[in-house]
Design a protein around this motif. Structure first.
Motif, PDB file in Angstrom:
ATOM      1  N   THR A 122      -9.860   6.594  -0.020  1.00  0.00           N
ATOM      2  CA  THR A 122      -9.178   5.835  -1.080  1.00  0.00           C
ATOM      3  C   THR A 122      -7.756   5.489  -0.647  1.00  0.00           C
ATOM      4  OG1 THR A 122      -8.295   7.785  -2.237  1.00  0.00           O
ATOM      5  CG2 THR A 122     -10.485   7.009  -2.896  1.00  0.00           C
ATOM      6  N   TRP A 123      -7.252   4.406  -1.230  1.00  0.00           N
ATOM      7  CA  TRP A 123      -5.898   3.981  -0.919  1.00  0.00           C
ATOM      8  C   TRP A 123      -5.229   3.499  -2.192  1.00  0.00           C
ATOM      9  CZ3 TRP A 123      -5.093   2.081   4.619  1.00  0.00           C
ATOM     10  CH2 TRP A 123      -3.732   2.120   4.952  1.00  0.00           C
ATOM     11  N   ASN A 124      -4.013   3.967  -2.428  1.00  0.00           N
ATOM     12  CA  ASN A 124      -3.219   3.510  -3.568  1.00  0.00           C
ATOM     13  C   ASN A 124      -2.542   2.204  -3.194  1.00  0.00           C
ATOM     14  OD1 ASN A 124      -3.847   5.840  -4.993  1.00  0.00           O
ATOM     15  ND2 ASN A 124      -1.994   6.892  -4.352  1.00  0.00           N
ATOM     16  N   ARG A 125      -2.594   1.272  -4.123  1.00  0.00           N
ATOM     17  CA  ARG A 125      -1.929  -0.013  -3.941  1.00  0.00           C
ATOM     18  C   ARG A 125      -1.021  -0.216  -5.136  1.00  0.00           C
ATOM     19  NH1 ARG A 125      -2.224  -4.764  -1.254  1.00  0.00           N
ATOM     20  NH2 ARG A 125      -3.987  -4.202   0.070  1.00  0.00           N
ATOM     21  N   HIS A 126       0.191  -0.701  -4.881  1.00  0.00           N
ATOM     22  CA  HIS A 126       1.205  -0.910  -5.910  1.00  0.00           C
ATOM     23  C   HIS A 126       1.477  -2.405  -6.067  1.00  0.00           C
ATOM     24  CE1 HIS A 126       2.101   3.398  -5.843  1.00  0.00           C
ATOM     25  NE2 HIS A 126       1.859   3.293  -4.552  1.00  0.00           N
ATOM     26  N   LYS A 151      -0.479   0.055 -10.509  1.00  0.00           N
ATOM     27  CA  LYS A 151      -0.986   0.846  -9.386  1.00  0.00           C
ATOM     28  C   LYS A 151      -2.501   0.835  -9.495  1.00  0.00           C
ATOM     29  CE  LYS A 151      -1.298   5.591  -7.749  1.00  0.00           C
ATOM     30  NZ  LYS A 151      -0.955   6.975  -8.039  1.00  0.00           N
ATOM     31  N   SER A 152      -3.166   0.644  -8.371  1.00  0.00           N
ATOM     32  CA  SER A 152      -4.620   0.687  -8.318  1.00  0.00           C
ATOM     33  C   SER A 152      -5.042   1.681  -7.257  1.00  0.00           C
ATOM     34  CB  SER A 152      -5.205  -0.682  -7.958  1.00  0.00           C
ATOM     35  OG  SER A 152      -4.860  -1.645  -8.911  1.00  0.00           O
ATOM     36  N   ILE A 153      -6.195   2.281  -7.477  1.00  0.00           N
ATOM     37  CA  ILE A 153      -6.817   3.099  -6.440  1.00  0.00           C
ATOM     38  C   ILE A 153      -8.036   2.328  -5.959  1.00  0.00           C
ATOM     39  CG2 ILE A 153      -7.948   5.276  -5.877  1.00  0.00           C
ATOM     40  CD1 ILE A 153      -6.351   6.529  -8.217  1.00  0.00           C
ATOM     41  N   THR A 207       0.838  -1.194   0.000  1.00  0.00           N
ATOM     42  CA  THR A 207       0.000   0.000   0.000  1.00  0.00           C
ATOM     43  C   THR A 207       0.874   1.245   0.000  1.00  0.00           C
ATOM     44  OG1 THR A 207      -0.156  -0.098   2.403  1.00  0.00           O
ATOM     45  CG2 THR A 207      -1.947  -1.114   1.143  1.00  0.00           C
ATOM     46  N   TYR A 261      -2.771   7.351   0.882  1.00  0.00           N
ATOM     47  CA  TYR A 261      -4.216   7.216   1.027  1.00  0.00           C
ATOM     48  C   TYR A 261      -4.833   8.574   1.299  1.00  0.00           C
ATOM     49  CZ  TYR A 261      -3.143   7.363   6.023  1.00  0.00           C
ATOM     50  OH  TYR A 261      -2.678   7.737   7.264  1.00  0.00           O
TER      51      TYR A 261
END
Length: 130
Positions: free
Chosen positions: A85-89, A105-107, A78, A81
């Motif tokens: 929402t939180w960004n995940r790599h 990368k996902s939000i 992670t 954020y």
């Protein structure tokens, strides 16, 4: 401090497209699988019954092809954020030569499981993913 989390995958025939390499859609499924497994590994059952995550956005860079029988590592962690929402790599790595095949990368958006409305990321969530 980020918690790096990995899952391992062996490329099977069902993962391949007409070019005989892993289909782009399959990579997206693996990202989701890694994120969900990461969450389920660290979250309490009580908290998991209260919230859920949905994807708002995926960005993927395909660097090299994955082929039949390749053993892969999907690494996720992670990042930044906001309120909900939180960004995940992610990195998808071929185990044999440690070559990075894809980065992403996902939000993700945190929702209340009962109302499906966005839920604020609070200390309880931070303790799971930081």
């Amino acid at each position: 401090m980020n918690k790096f989390f990995t899952i391992q995958i062996k490329v099977e025939e069902k993962h391949l497209d007409g070019l005989k390499h892993v289909n782009n859609v399959v990579y997206v499924q693996w990202l989701q699988d890694a994120a969900l497994t990461h969450w389920k590994t660290f979250v309490s059952e009580e908290l998991d019954e209260q919230v859920l995550w949905v994807v708002k956005r995926h960005e993927i860079d395909y660097l090299h092809s994955a082929l039949l029988n390749d053993e892969l590592i999907v690494k996720t962690w992670t990042g930044d954020y906001s309120a909900a929402t939180w960004n995940r790599h992610y990195e998808i790595i071929r185990k044999a030569d440690e070559k990075v095949l894809a980065t992403a990368k996902s939000i993700w958006v945190l929702l209340n499981r009962k109302t499906f409305k966005p839920k604020r990321i609070d200390d309880q969530i931070l303790n799971v993913l930081q």
